[in-house]
Design a protein around this motif. Structure first.
Motif, PDB file in Angstrom:
ATOM      1  N   ARG A  11       0.596  -1.310   0.217  1.00 35.85           N
ATOM      2  CA  ARG A  11      -0.092   0.056   0.348  1.00 35.85           C
ATOM      3  C   ARG A  11       0.750   1.303   0.045  1.00 35.85           C
ATOM      4  N   GLY A  12       1.999   1.068  -0.116  1.00 38.18           N
ATOM      5  CA  GLY A  12       2.955   2.248  -0.127  1.00 38.18           C
ATOM      6  C   GLY A  12       3.618   2.700   1.101  1.00 38.18           C
ATOM      7  N   ARG A  13       4.387   3.806   1.138  1.00 38.14           N
ATOM      8  CA  ARG A  13       5.263   4.179   2.311  1.00 38.14           C
ATOM      9  C   ARG A  13       4.010   4.609   3.568  1.00 38.14           C
ATOM     10  N   SER A  14       4.616   4.316   4.659  1.00 32.14           N
ATOM     11  CA  SER A  14       3.803   4.648   5.951  1.00 32.14           C
ATOM     12  C   SER A  14       3.840   6.267   6.292  1.00 32.14           C
ATOM     13  N   ARG A  15       2.776   6.706   6.516  1.00 32.31           N
ATOM     14  CA  ARG A  15       2.479   8.084   6.802  1.00 32.31           C
ATOM     15  C   ARG A  15       2.411   8.353   8.447  1.00 32.31           C
ATOM     16  N   VAL A  16       2.604   7.264   9.135  1.00 36.45           N
ATOM     17  CA  VAL A  16       2.447   7.351  10.618  1.00 36.45           C
ATOM     18  C   VAL A  16       3.494   8.191  11.330  1.00 36.45           C
ATOM     19  N   GLY A  17       2.947   9.142  12.252  1.00 36.04           N
ATOM     20  CA  GLY A  17       3.862  10.095  12.593  1.00 36.04           C
ATOM     21  C   GLY A  17       4.028  11.439  12.166  1.00 36.04           C
ATOM     22  N   GLU A  18       3.496  11.615  10.971  1.00 34.31           N
ATOM     23  CA  GLU A  18       3.525  12.853  10.145  1.00 34.31           C
ATOM     24  C   GLU A  18       2.449  13.654  10.766  1.00 34.31           C
ATOM     25  N   ARG A  19       2.686  15.096  10.682  1.00 29.10           N
ATOM     26  CA  ARG A  19       1.713  16.011  11.372  1.00 29.10           C
ATOM     27  C   ARG A  19       1.136  16.828  10.153  1.00 29.10           C
ATOM     28  N   PHE A  20      -0.103  17.280  10.534  1.00 27.76           N
ATOM     29  CA  PHE A  20      -0.429  18.329   9.517  1.00 27.76           C
ATOM     30  C   PHE A  20      -1.668  19.255  10.285  1.00 27.76           C
ATOM     31  N   GLU A  21      -1.631  20.526   9.718  1.00 31.16           N
ATOM     32  CA  GLU A  21      -2.572  21.441  10.662  1.00 31.16           C
ATOM     33  C   GLU A  21      -3.814  21.425   9.867  1.00 31.16           C
ATOM     34  N   GLU A  39      -5.235  19.063  -0.849  1.00 36.31           N
ATOM     35  CA  GLU A  39      -4.116  18.610  -1.735  1.00 36.31           C
ATOM     36  C   GLU A  39      -2.594  18.894  -0.960  1.00 36.31           C
ATOM     37  N   PRO A  40      -1.606  18.124  -1.272  1.00 34.17           N
ATOM     38  CA  PRO A  40      -1.557  16.995  -2.101  1.00 34.17           C
ATOM     39  C   PRO A  40      -2.264  15.762  -1.557  1.00 34.17           C
ATOM     40  N   GLU A  41      -2.338  15.564  -0.206  1.00 36.47           N
ATOM     41  CA  GLU A  41      -2.713  14.369   0.392  1.00 36.47           C
ATOM     42  C   GLU A  41      -4.020  14.073   0.110  1.00 36.47           C
ATOM     43  N   SER A  42      -5.097  14.827   0.126  1.00 31.07           N
ATOM     44  CA  SER A  42      -6.490  14.383  -0.163  1.00 31.07           C
ATOM     45  C   SER A  42      -6.959  13.259   0.554  1.00 31.07           C
ATOM     46  N   ARG A  43      -6.887  13.315   1.751  1.00 27.67           N
ATOM     47  CA  ARG A  43      -7.414  12.232   2.540  1.00 27.67           C
ATOM     48  C   ARG A  43      -8.172  12.626   3.624  1.00 27.67           C
ATOM     49  N   VAL A  44      -9.244  11.701   3.938  1.00 27.02           N
ATOM     50  CA  VAL A  44      -9.939  11.642   5.043  1.00 27.02           C
ATOM     51  C   VAL A  44      -8.965  11.007   6.202  1.00 27.02           C
ATOM     52  N   VAL A  45      -9.146  11.824   7.442  1.00 29.47           N
ATOM     53  CA  VAL A  45      -8.575  11.312   8.539  1.00 29.47           C
ATOM     54  C   VAL A  45      -9.447  11.131   9.593  1.00 29.47           C
ATOM     55  N   PHE A  46      -9.774  10.110  10.180  1.00 32.42           N
ATOM     56  CA  PHE A  46     -10.621   9.826  11.381  1.00 32.42           C
ATOM     57  C   PHE A  46      -9.791  10.206  12.603  1.00 32.42           C
ATOM     58  N   THR A  47     -10.230  11.324  13.049  1.00 36.23           N
ATOM     59  CA  THR A  47      -9.301  12.001  14.137  1.00 36.23           C
ATOM     60  C   THR A  47      -9.907  11.759  15.421  1.00 36.23           C
ATOM     61  N   ARG A  48      -9.351  11.527  16.675  1.00 33.32           N
ATOM     62  CA  ARG A  48      -9.641  11.547  17.911  1.00 33.32           C
ATOM     63  C   ARG A  48      -9.238  12.552  18.604  1.00 33.32           C
ATOM     64  N   HIS A  49      -9.781  13.022  19.958  1.00 30.65           N
ATOM     65  CA  HIS A  49      -9.454  14.063  20.579  1.00 30.65           C
ATOM     66  C   HIS A  49      -9.421  15.347  20.154  1.00 30.65           C
ATOM     67  N   CYS A  50     -10.576  15.508  19.230  1.00 26.72           N
ATOM     68  CA  CYS A  50     -10.539  16.739  18.779  1.00 26.72           C
ATOM     69  C   CYS A  50     -12.334  17.132  18.767  1.00 26.72           C
ATOM     70  N   GLY A  66      -1.330   4.436   0.186  1.00 28.39           N
ATOM     71  CA  GLY A  66      -2.304   3.651  -0.579  1.00 28.39           C
ATOM     72  C   GLY A  66      -3.496   3.479   0.053  1.00 28.39           C
ATOM     73  N   ASP A  67      -3.799   3.835   1.175  1.00 28.60           N
ATOM     74  CA  ASP A  67      -4.898   3.574   2.099  1.00 28.60           C
ATOM     75  C   ASP A  67      -6.144   4.534   1.703  1.00 28.60           C
ATOM     76  N   ARG A  68      -7.429   4.355   1.754  1.00 25.54           N
ATOM     77  CA  ARG A  68      -8.247   5.402   1.211  1.00 25.54           C
ATOM     78  C   ARG A  68      -8.472   6.425   2.398  1.00 25.54           C
ATOM     79  N   PHE A  69      -8.264   6.028   3.725  1.00 29.07           N
ATOM     80  CA  PHE A  69      -8.455   6.948   4.484  1.00 29.07           C
ATOM     81  C   PHE A  69      -7.415   6.728   5.652  1.00 29.07           C
TER      82      PHE A  69
END
Length: 377
Positions: A11-21, A39-50, A66-69
């Protein structure tokens, strides 16, 4: 010939640990909110503690190219919601104990989030616009000290704790703030007695029983209220557990009136026989609900109670229920998505959602209990 396992698709490289505002979107079912990365990530992130409307820094906790979310945690809050409060528990937050979802949210606002989730699931899966209010239940202290049973985990060095979210890692917990002062661990090979109004129920020490002290009375009272049972009406109690609803409905329809309680768990079904022994018309059947209904009790029933596990009743059971032509069905649900799906199936067979009540039986978590009344059109 030995079949080789199919290789896992990369599924491609891991994005674990990356941060986005990012800005936080609406609450979603499961204890998180939706964050849409541009863009360029264009992902839905299911985010906790917000909270919806906040501006936060999201750290990715699960996800690859490669993950959809992706999944993430709000590790920094740049613009807080007015509903945000300091978490009362010191081990609640990103990377810590996963037992609670909403410790950072004012209790009244937690109920608003849960109501939004129930309404969204009914709209999306059942095509219904329903005004939902999540009601408080007596027995907790501002959302704390309510959980009467606790299943503890332990660290490698033997400390008591609870697991992190979506992880086997144990976080040491000296004092769980949602635990009741007299909370007990499930114990096998013993029985306990639970009192609800004027009935006492024998339950296995490790068997199912509602963990909020106000839950059983609230649910019984609500089921009786929505069904409005009349003397002489026949009752079918499905996923009956130890006979909680059957006992009170039996009182309402009258001694000797037919009340059938079906439960798959052998120990719970055994206790149900004892708990319903006072009612001469009670029949207790042990077995999976869909299998029992496929071969027995093929007769009209006036009232049905459905209290299925989290995955819901599903089509096979719903269609067997409507085949008995009840005038009313009380559906007790701990998962709003499963409830909405089953309500849609009932609608296919001429049953409409007439009443819905929702209760905050699990404060500080995303879980919510609903009681739905379905009647024939």
């Amino acid at each position: 010939m030995t079949r080789r396992p199919r290789p896992r698709k990369e599924r491609g490289r891991s994005r674990v640990g990356e941060r986005f505002e990012a800005e936080v979107g609406p609450v979603a079912h499961g204890g998180h909110c939706i964050v849409r990365l541009p863009e360029p990530e264009s992902r839905v992130v299911f985010t906790r503690h917000c909270l919806p409307g906040e501006r936060v820094v999201v750290e990715i906790t699960e996800g690859t190219d490669g993950d959809r979310f992706w999944r993430g945690d709000a590790v920094s809050v740049l613009e807080p919601s007015p509903d945000r409060v300091p978490a009362p528990c010191p081990v609640s937050g990103p990377g810590l104990c996963g037992g609670c979802d909403f410790q950072h949210v004012a209790v009244s606002a937690q109920r608003g989030l849960k109501a939004a989730v129930v309404a969204e699931q009914l709209r999306r899966l059942a095509g219904l616009d329903v005004d939902v209010t999540v009601e408080a239940v007596p027995g907790d202290v501002e959302g704390l000290h309510w959980r009467t049973r606790m299943q503890w985990a332990h660290t490698p060095d033997g400390r008591r704790g609870l697991r992190a979210h979506r992880s086997r890692r144990v976080v040491p917990v000296d004092d769980c703030l949602i635990a009741a002062p007299d909370a007990r661990e499930p114990v096998t090979d013993v029985t306990v007695t639970e009192q609800v109004l004027d009935h006492s129920f024998t339950v296995s020490g490790d068997g199912f029983w509602q963990v909020h002290p106000g839950a059983a009375t609230t649910l019984v009272s609500t089921v009786l209220d929505v069904l409005a049972p009349q003397p002489g009406e026949k009752v079918l109690d499905l996923y009956a557990g130890v006979g909680l609803f059957a006992a009170f409905l039996g009182d309402a329809v009258g001694d000797g009136t037919r009340v059938v309680a079906i439960e798959a768990d052998r120990a719970a079904s055994g206790h149900s026989k004892g708990n319903l022994a006072h009612h001469r018309g009670a029949v207790v059947e042990c077995g999976p609900v869909e299998k029992v209904l496929a071969s027995a009790y093929d007769e009209p029933f006036d009232l049905v109670v459905l209290d299925p596990p989290r995955e819901g009743a599903k089509r096979a059971v719903v269609e067997q229920v409507v085949d008995r032509a009840p005038r009313a069905v009380a559906y007790v649900a701990c998962d709003p998505a499963a409830l909405a799906r089953d309500v849609a199936i009932f609608a296919e067979h001429g049953y409409r959602l007439e009443t819905l009540r929702a209760f905050d039986l699990f404060p500080m978590t995303h879980h919510v209990e609903c009681v739905a009344l379905l009647t024939r059109n």
